[in-house]
Design a protein around this motif. Sequence first.
Motif, PDB file in Angstrom:
ATOM      1  N   LYS A 253       0.861  -1.172   0.000  1.00  0.00           N
ATOM      2  CA  LYS A 253       0.000   0.000   0.000  1.00  0.00           C
ATOM      3  C   LYS A 253       0.901   1.226   0.000  1.00  0.00           C
ATOM      4  CE  LYS A 253      -3.985   2.074   2.327  1.00  0.00           C
ATOM      5  NZ  LYS A 253      -4.951   1.984   3.444  1.00  0.00           N
ATOM      6  N   PRO A 254       0.712   2.169  -0.924  1.00  0.00           N
ATOM      7  CA  PRO A 254      -0.378   2.247  -1.900  1.00  0.00           C
ATOM      8  C   PRO A 254      -0.242   1.213  -3.021  1.00  0.00           C
ATOM      9  CG  PRO A 254       1.192   4.000  -2.302  1.00  0.00           C
ATOM     10  CD  PRO A 254       1.619   3.331  -1.023  1.00  0.00           C
ATOM     11  N   HIS A 255      -1.334   0.954  -3.673  1.00  0.00           N
ATOM     12  CA  HIS A 255      -1.419  -0.013  -4.756  1.00  0.00           C
ATOM     13  C   HIS A 255      -0.487   0.400  -5.892  1.00  0.00           C
ATOM     14  CE1 HIS A 255      -3.265  -2.840  -7.526  1.00  0.00           C
ATOM     15  NE2 HIS A 255      -4.100  -3.233  -6.584  1.00  0.00           N
ATOM     16  N   PRO A 256       0.287  -0.551  -6.477  1.00  0.00           N
ATOM     17  CA  PRO A 256       1.203  -0.167  -7.567  1.00  0.00           C
ATOM     18  C   PRO A 256       0.493   0.352  -8.813  1.00  0.00           C
ATOM     19  CG  PRO A 256       1.148  -2.552  -7.296  1.00  0.00           C
ATOM     20  CD  PRO A 256       0.436  -1.962  -6.123  1.00  0.00           C
ATOM     21  N   ARG A 257      -0.808   0.081  -8.932  1.00  0.00           N
ATOM     22  CA  ARG A 257      -1.573   0.652 -10.034  1.00  0.00           C
ATOM     23  C   ARG A 257      -2.624   1.630  -9.504  1.00  0.00           C
ATOM     24  NH1 ARG A 257      -1.177  -1.462 -15.136  1.00  0.00           N
ATOM     25  NH2 ARG A 257      -3.312  -0.822 -15.629  1.00  0.00           N
ATOM     26  N   GLY A 258      -2.243   2.344  -8.484  1.00  0.00           N
ATOM     27  CA  GLY A 258      -3.159   3.257  -7.834  1.00  0.00           C
ATOM     28  C   GLY A 258      -3.612   4.419  -8.681  1.00  0.00           C
ATOM     29  N   ASP A 259      -2.925   4.645  -9.816  1.00  0.00           N
ATOM     30  CA  ASP A 259      -3.332   5.730 -10.706  1.00  0.00           C
ATOM     31  C   ASP A 259      -4.183   5.223 -11.863  1.00  0.00           C
ATOM     32  OD1 ASP A 259      -1.371   4.288 -11.931  1.00  0.00           O
ATOM     33  OD2 ASP A 259      -0.217   6.021 -12.627  1.00  0.00           O
ATOM     34  N   THR A 268      -5.152  -1.623  -0.894  1.00  0.00           N
ATOM     35  CA  THR A 268      -4.025  -2.485  -0.595  1.00  0.00           C
ATOM     36  C   THR A 268      -3.948  -3.586  -1.661  1.00  0.00           C
ATOM     37  OG1 THR A 268      -4.170  -2.082   1.773  1.00  0.00           O
ATOM     38  CG2 THR A 268      -3.044  -4.090   1.087  1.00  0.00           C
ATOM     39  N   CYS A 269      -2.743  -3.864  -2.120  1.00  0.00           N
ATOM     40  CA  CYS A 269      -2.540  -4.899  -3.144  1.00  0.00           C
ATOM     41  C   CYS A 269      -2.007  -6.166  -2.480  1.00  0.00           C
ATOM     42  CB  CYS A 269      -1.548  -4.401  -4.187  1.00  0.00           C
ATOM     43  SG  CYS A 269      -1.057  -5.635  -5.407  1.00  0.00           S
ATOM     44  N   PRO A 270      -2.730  -7.267  -2.532  1.00  0.00           N
ATOM     45  CA  PRO A 270      -2.193  -8.540  -2.016  1.00  0.00           C
ATOM     46  C   PRO A 270      -1.169  -9.100  -2.989  1.00  0.00           C
ATOM     47  CG  PRO A 270      -4.347  -8.894  -2.993  1.00  0.00           C
ATOM     48  CD  PRO A 270      -4.092  -7.409  -3.076  1.00  0.00           C
ATOM     49  N   CYS A 271       0.050  -9.312  -2.539  1.00  0.00           N
ATOM     50  CA  CYS A 271       1.121  -9.709  -3.459  1.00  0.00           C
ATOM     51  C   CYS A 271       1.014 -11.150  -3.930  1.00  0.00           C
ATOM     52  CB  CYS A 271       2.469  -9.451  -2.808  1.00  0.00           C
ATOM     53  SG  CYS A 271       2.821  -7.680  -2.624  1.00  0.00           S
ATOM     54  N   SER A 272       0.129 -11.928  -3.329  1.00  0.00           N
ATOM     55  CA  SER A 272      -0.063 -13.303  -3.797  1.00  0.00           C
ATOM     56  C   SER A 272      -0.554 -13.350  -5.234  1.00  0.00           C
ATOM     57  CB  SER A 272      -1.053 -14.032  -2.886  1.00  0.00           C
ATOM     58  OG  SER A 272      -2.293 -13.350  -2.849  1.00  0.00           O
ATOM     59  N   ILE A 273      -1.139 -12.251  -5.724  1.00  0.00           N
ATOM     60  CA  ILE A 273      -1.643 -12.253  -7.097  1.00  0.00           C
ATOM     61  C   ILE A 273      -0.515 -12.273  -8.120  1.00  0.00           C
ATOM     62  CG2 ILE A 273      -3.800 -11.114  -6.482  1.00  0.00           C
ATOM     63  CD1 ILE A 273      -2.674  -8.509  -7.430  1.00  0.00           C
ATOM     64  N   PHE A 274       0.729 -12.015  -7.678  1.00  0.00           N
ATOM     65  CA  PHE A 274       1.852 -12.039  -8.612  1.00  0.00           C
ATOM     66  C   PHE A 274       2.470 -13.426  -8.748  1.00  0.00           C
ATOM     67  CE2 PHE A 274       1.598  -7.651  -7.070  1.00  0.00           C
ATOM     68  CZ  PHE A 274       1.419  -7.002  -8.273  1.00  0.00           C
ATOM     69  N   GLU A 275       2.028 -14.349  -7.906  1.00  0.00           N
ATOM     70  CA  GLU A 275       2.585 -15.698  -7.960  1.00  0.00           C
ATOM     71  C   GLU A 275       2.364 -16.324  -9.332  1.00  0.00           C
ATOM     72  OE1 GLU A 275       2.299 -19.948  -5.512  1.00  0.00           O
ATOM     73  OE2 GLU A 275       1.011 -18.248  -4.970  1.00  0.00           O
ATOM     74  N   GLY A 363       3.148  -2.474 -11.173  1.00  0.00           N
ATOM     75  CA  GLY A 363       2.001  -1.893 -11.854  1.00  0.00           C
ATOM     76  C   GLY A 363       2.077  -1.954 -13.364  1.00  0.00           C
ATOM     77  N   ASP A 364       3.188  -2.464 -13.900  1.00  0.00           N
ATOM     78  CA  ASP A 364       3.321  -2.581 -15.356  1.00  0.00           C
ATOM     79  C   ASP A 364       2.460  -3.700 -15.934  1.00  0.00           C
ATOM     80  OD1 ASP A 364       5.067  -0.499 -15.402  1.00  0.00           O
ATOM     81  OD2 ASP A 364       6.873  -1.693 -15.732  1.00  0.00           O
ATOM     82  N   TRP A 365       1.982  -4.608 -15.088  1.00  0.00           N
ATOM     83  CA  TRP A 365       1.225  -5.765 -15.570  1.00  0.00           C
ATOM     84  C   TRP A 365      -0.240  -5.641 -15.177  1.00  0.00           C
ATOM     85  CZ3 TRP A 365       5.418  -7.933 -12.195  1.00  0.00           C
ATOM     86  CH2 TRP A 365       6.615  -8.049 -12.901  1.00  0.00           C
ATOM     87  N   GLU A 366      -1.080  -6.109 -16.053  1.00  0.00           N
ATOM     88  CA  GLU A 366      -2.491  -6.267 -15.730  1.00  0.00           C
ATOM     89  C   GLU A 366      -2.767  -7.755 -15.562  1.00  0.00           C
ATOM     90  OE1 GLU A 366      -4.831  -4.497 -18.731  1.00  0.00           O
ATOM     91  OE2 GLU A 366      -4.125  -2.462 -18.357  1.00  0.00           O
ATOM     92  N   ILE A 367      -3.523  -8.087 -14.524  1.00  0.00           N
ATOM     93  CA  ILE A 367      -3.811  -9.489 -14.249  1.00  0.00           C
ATOM     94  C   ILE A 367      -5.311  -9.703 -14.363  1.00  0.00           C
ATOM     95  CG2 ILE A 367      -3.667 -11.368 -12.565  1.00  0.00           C
ATOM     96  CD1 ILE A 367      -1.292  -9.991 -11.363  1.00  0.00           C
ATOM     97  N   PRO A 368      -5.766 -10.594 -15.245  1.00  0.00           N
ATOM     98  CA  PRO A 368      -7.210 -10.842 -15.380  1.00  0.00           C
ATOM     99  C   PRO A 368      -7.830 -11.254 -14.053  1.00  0.00           C
ATOM    100  CG  PRO A 368      -5.982 -11.889 -17.156  1.00  0.00           C
ATOM    101  CD  PRO A 368      -4.969 -11.403 -16.172  1.00  0.00           C
ATOM    102  N   ASP A 369      -9.019 -10.758 -13.821  1.00  0.00           N
ATOM    103  CA  ASP A 369      -9.809 -11.107 -12.636  1.00  0.00           C
ATOM    104  C   ASP A 369      -9.213 -10.606 -11.349  1.00  0.00           C
ATOM    105  OD1 ASP A 369     -10.232 -14.272 -14.225  1.00  0.00           O
ATOM    106  OD2 ASP A 369     -11.595 -12.555 -14.303  1.00  0.00           O
ATOM    107  N   HIS A 370      -8.220  -9.735 -11.426  1.00  0.00           N
ATOM    108  CA  HIS A 370      -7.655  -9.156 -10.208  1.00  0.00           C
ATOM    109  C   HIS A 370      -7.562  -7.653 -10.382  1.00  0.00           C
ATOM    110  CE1 HIS A 370      -6.625 -12.899  -8.238  1.00  0.00           C
ATOM    111  NE2 HIS A 370      -5.993 -13.305  -9.317  1.00  0.00           N
TER     112      HIS A 370
END
Length: 372
Positions: A253-259, A268-275, A363-370
């Motif tokens: 926090k802040p979220h890496p794609r907060g903008d 808050t961004c849960p980092c488990s989504i990057f696994e 924040g450079d990546w977009e993740i579907p469903d997240h």
Amino acid sequence: MATAIHIERVPPPDLHLPLSPNTVNVRIIDTTTSMLCKADYFLSPTIGNLHELYCNAFAFLVENPRTGQKLVFDLGVRKDWENLATPMVERLLAQGFRINVEKGVSEILQEEHVALEDIDAIIWSHWHFDHIGDPSTFPETTSLVVGPGTLAAKLPPWPENLASTLTASDIRGREVREISSAEFTLKIGRFRALDYFNDGSFYLLDVPGHAIGHICGLARTTENSFILMGADTCHHGGQYRPSPYVPLPESIKPHPRGDSVTAGPNETCPCSIFEELHPNPAEYRTQQFYSIRVREDGGSVAFNVQDAKDSIAGLQEFDAADNVLVVCAHDASLKGIIDVFPQYANAWKDGEWKEKGRWRFLGDWEIPDHKV
């Protein structure tokens, strides 16, 4: 979603940073360079939707208040980049680079009343087009400093030497000083070092791999804080983060794609989504996301891939030090976090630039469903 697992931070090696009461004044220059290129030209593997890499180019104005000496470390891309050596221009166009430069560094300095006659030296981290700028816009009294092996590799310039990417105007009329390998008599971290002003305020580091003569700058911004001018040691934050010394936290926090439209600045961004994005999911919290791309023919942006990998490992050690801010030349994720010229960067710790900028590359990546 993965179960949260506590990861202990591995203590990094001692960098053996020299002691000195002497500092330099540092200003980070946004060179107004904007480049778009294929991400897989630099990075491996392809991750998520990042197929095109946006690169800016940072340079640095370094001032020694005791001697009055001023130097510029790197110059970004020259404003009229079409006047680079013809083979270089043809190569950039063939590789699909899209380049825009609003102002040359000399213009940026003069707009803020920095007299070019007061610039004692331009230091090139290396001879690639996106770092050499246009030295001809500086007075001939400004010397040019380059790393070991540069002159033998690149002089005489193009077109006399068809293998060179330098032009005669890059060096004409000015002193060119090549730092010899023997001058790096100190060692900081795993890199050999030269005390440039002989007062402990600014060091040049021999950081091999990316190009012949590739060097970095290490500036003492307070008695016990530094800015590492990382040049092209890497081209994306995911090439050296996370690491065993700086593991990915459980949340950010802040979220890496907060903008963005998908995440608010207070989320808050849960980092488990990057696994699921990591090439080695079992190590997603302690191993960097990217490696240096090596093509099937063995070609790479690195002159020596193994040396470049070793240098990235050395960069990770500096990144783990709370008193060192790493600023690589093309780290666009720092824009909006750091103060740029004409502002000074010496108080970076007070501004928490390191903490605010460390995970922004995610924040450079977009993740579907997240929401990322």
